[in-house]
Enzyme design. Structure first.
Site, PDB file in Angstrom:
ATOM      1  N   ARG C  54     -24.535  11.119  20.438  1.00 53.24           N
ATOM      2  CA  ARG C  54     -23.213  11.748  20.544  1.00 53.24           C
ATOM      3  C   ARG C  54     -22.951  12.732  19.424  1.00 53.24           C
ATOM      4  NH1 ARG C  54     -19.092   7.550  22.872  1.00 53.24           N
ATOM      5  NH2 ARG C  54     -20.464   6.464  24.294  1.00 53.24           N
ATOM      6  N   THR C  55     -23.191  12.316  18.186  1.00 49.09           N
ATOM      7  CA  THR C  55     -22.925  13.210  17.069  1.00 49.09           C
ATOM      8  C   THR C  55     -23.856  14.420  17.129  1.00 49.09           C
ATOM      9  OG1 THR C  55     -22.209  11.331  15.748  1.00 49.09           O
ATOM     10  CG2 THR C  55     -22.783  13.326  14.555  1.00 49.09           C
ATOM     11  N   LYS C  82     -40.387   7.090   2.949  1.00 53.26           N
ATOM     12  CA  LYS C  82     -39.146   7.415   2.271  1.00 53.26           C
ATOM     13  C   LYS C  82     -39.370   8.485   1.200  1.00 53.26           C
ATOM     14  CE  LYS C  82     -36.965   3.019   3.034  1.00 53.26           C
ATOM     15  NZ  LYS C  82     -35.551   3.262   3.284  1.00 53.26           N
ATOM     16  N   ARG C 104     -28.503  13.115   9.256  1.00 53.91           N
ATOM     17  CA  ARG C 104     -28.046  11.724   9.295  1.00 53.91           C
ATOM     18  C   ARG C 104     -29.185  10.829   8.809  1.00 53.91           C
ATOM     19  NH1 ARG C 104     -24.608   8.296  13.628  1.00 53.91           N
ATOM     20  NH2 ARG C 104     -23.099   9.745  12.768  1.00 53.91           N
ATOM     21  N   HIS C 132     -19.073  10.418   6.028  1.00 55.61           N
ATOM     22  CA  HIS C 132     -19.243  11.095   7.316  1.00 55.61           C
ATOM     23  C   HIS C 132     -18.098  12.106   7.382  1.00 55.61           C
ATOM     24  CE1 HIS C 132     -20.282  12.003  11.306  1.00 55.61           C
ATOM     25  NE2 HIS C 132     -20.061  10.877  11.920  1.00 55.61           N
TER      26      HIS C 132
END
Lengths: 309, 309, 309
Positions: C54-55, C82, C104, C132
């Protein structure tokens, strides 16, 4: 026409109108720049809860050639909760800004439900065993253009072969072909024939060899292998022996009969020979026509009647 | 030029022509709107049977900057049956409407096979251990532009270090660099050196330290870790000790030597130091040039000679 | 403004300016062709190390409506090492040509690190429990436009309900709402309330029923179910009983109170009733405003002040 959910939504004049527009789209697709501004500013979202790269790419290509923007949302049924969460997904995408949803789902009826959750148009791109109306349209279009019958299938002898029961393609094509006047023979054993398919112009048999010499169109259905594993279908070898197309059977076809398949083919199961060796194969014509027919459908749902070029 | 399948397809004048066009593309890429209409209406499909987001994004960016449409098809080798089904995928996408296929596959020779199944152009984006011709072109282009040698590598001293045997990048670069006149030293133990690589201008050693002071270009190969696990390569620590680039070795390079790597790097294996500490690193220049070179290749395959701006 | 990493980057005049531009974007989004050339030639890459369709779709729609190109890169945290490897990914995409990264990641602080690895703009689309900021902007924008308060929340009574501790949405909204003048009540048990949230205009309670009659805005947080399984939250039934919105509680709201949720909703957990039965729900307005606000943010970061239409 706001939605395209089922072949039952399509009366004969509407089918003829879509076929005429598809001819125009085919002409556009043959240009060196195959693109018109007809749907500029519209957004078409493909929302597939069941994977099908081919159908998705066909719809997205159709949308892009009409200058629509496209948006793609895939989700396995497992990761989305049934019912309510599909609704949230549709409502969210609708609020972001979607003019037409192209929906595929493993459960029959989901596209109909989607129409209750959005003001956008909805196209059923396959729901369970139920319907796949653009497949029926592109198949009917392919037969008429290959056989030169105008926009009708009046009297055309078509055999549809294989696992009728579990096939939304069969269900859609039987309905549309029969209403366009075809004489349809279903070739499958009783266990793969659902009740309620009888009707004017429809006959049933389980003897493929008897049917082959007389058909103008041999339509081979795709087998879902998982149904064999689950015991719903005869295992591969037996299925192929009874319903597969091999070289012996291909020689039994008349010289101008055409062979069709909705793809993707299972080689060695329903397609036992190399389709490249089949002069009557129109399988790639189906794919090509699929883009034109989907352009025509999207244009009918979202356009203002002006192609723009 | 219809396809780009191997560096063997590229004679020296063709390489020079592509490099000159790539210069033009680099100039376009520096504009505030880095886009020209050269391939408007063309569709470029990336069909990757082996995952590589970077290479795919590089090709898709190249296509978009030339105003082509893009289509992306990913499939793990496991989910597509070998041979015949890849053919069906290519034939289907071709019928939907593709002008160039960019193909990556874990098996050597798949891109050549693809040319038999479509009228579209085919670019090999890496096939097994065999070839990765656009990587060789962008590497040769990067060396010539960094060293200022025009369109030639005549006399340039290049060391290629690591797992030569399993590397399509090595195989492509050795061929192209040597034909452009470079003096290539391969640095690997005998077990990682395939037969048949000898040729004019090519020497072999397993002593990296001896080579470092004299090279103008140090080309570090990427290690496939799974080959270490399978015992095909010395395990990490031993590999790094013999063929890894660490700070001690970096100090042995001459001041104007450049260091290259096809990416993505394995830090701690072949790249033991932080590449940000390497003034000679041209790894990001390779990435940047990759877009320009792929634009030049697509333009040569699909364009009509007019960039349009 | 080069980056948008946190609500702390946003002073009150900047928020007001973004809201004014978002009004303009809403007007564009209502057009029949909702597109302006403001960011033609710019490329916006969404780089999501944690899935959120969605984002991502909201940002990509925003970018496309400004005529930017979009590029999408998804990676599970597990498949990318990482730290260093995220750096390689960013540096590579940056060299290919990206003007803004929308990032994100499950770890707090990754977007800040990204700014050290690229010259492009960076938008934090959610990092761990941290921030956010575009969610806070779209929520503040939604409240002001629904309540008609101009660009301020002065005196507006907002309750934020649920798992405050693990929520970046809560953390961002509390900060921004309070600085815009809202009177914020946090509704959660002590174990779900982090230290350090106290401040002017912020009160705390664990009694939802006491709060309901007086709020103008009821903001329900999304529960991460895995935190229930891990024992960090009361299990479903208890959570719902204490902090869920059901029909009884909905009736306790004043007639013009609005209800918000960042989506996707967990029906049966924090949303116990059907939100379609909630006249005060502004959940879809949030989604709609999200596109406008993200257009305003991207335009502020990448545009030259000219919308172009």
């Amino acid at each position: 026409m706001k939605h395209l959910l089922s072949t039952h939504d399509l009366d004969v004049p509407t089918v003829a109108a879509i076929m005429n527009v598809a001819d125009h789209m085919s002409e556009i697709n043959a240009r060196s720049v195959p693109k018109v501004p007809a749907l500029l500013g519209r957004t078409v979202a493909s929302v597939f809860f069941e994977d099908s790269t081919r159908t998705r790419v066909s719809f997205e290509t159709a949308a892009k050639r009409l200058s629509a923007d496209t948006m793609s949302f895939s989700a396995s049924t497992s990761s989305v909760n049934k019912g309510e969460s599909i609704r949230d997904t549709i409502e969210t995408l609708s609020a972001i800004g979607v003019d037409a949803f192209v929906v595929r789902h493993a459960s029959s009826g989901v596209p109909v439900s989607v129409t209750e959750w959005t003001d956008a148009s909805v196209v059923n791109a396959g729901d369970g065993w139920h319907q796949h109306p653009t497949q029926a349209l592109l198949d009917a279009y392919t037969i008429t253009r290959e056989l030169g019958t105008g926009n009708t299938l009046a009297g055309v002898r078509v055999a549809i072969v294989g696992d009728i029961k579990h096939s939304r393609v069969a269900r859609s094509n039987i309905d549309l072909f029969a209403r366009l006047g075809a004489r349809v023979t279903l070739v499958a054993p009783g266990m793969l024939l659902p009740a309620g398919l009888a009707g004017p112009g429809i006959t049933v048999t389980d003897a493929l060899d008897d049917v082959l010499p007389d058909v103008e169109v041999l339509y081979m259905l795709r087998v879902q292998r998982e149904r064999m594993d689950a015991g719903l279908l005869p295992v591969g070898g037996e299925y192929s022996a009874r319903f597969g197309l091999d070289e012996r059977r291909a020689r039994m076809l008349s010289g101008d009969a055409i062979v069709m398949h909705p793809g993707p083919m299972n080689r060695g199961i329903e397609m036992v020979m190399d389709p490249a060796e089949l002069p009557g194969s129109r399988i790639l014509a189906q794919v090509r026509n699929g883009v034109s027919v989907r352009m025509a459908v999207l244009f009918r749902l979202l356009g203002d009647g002006q192609l723009g070029a």
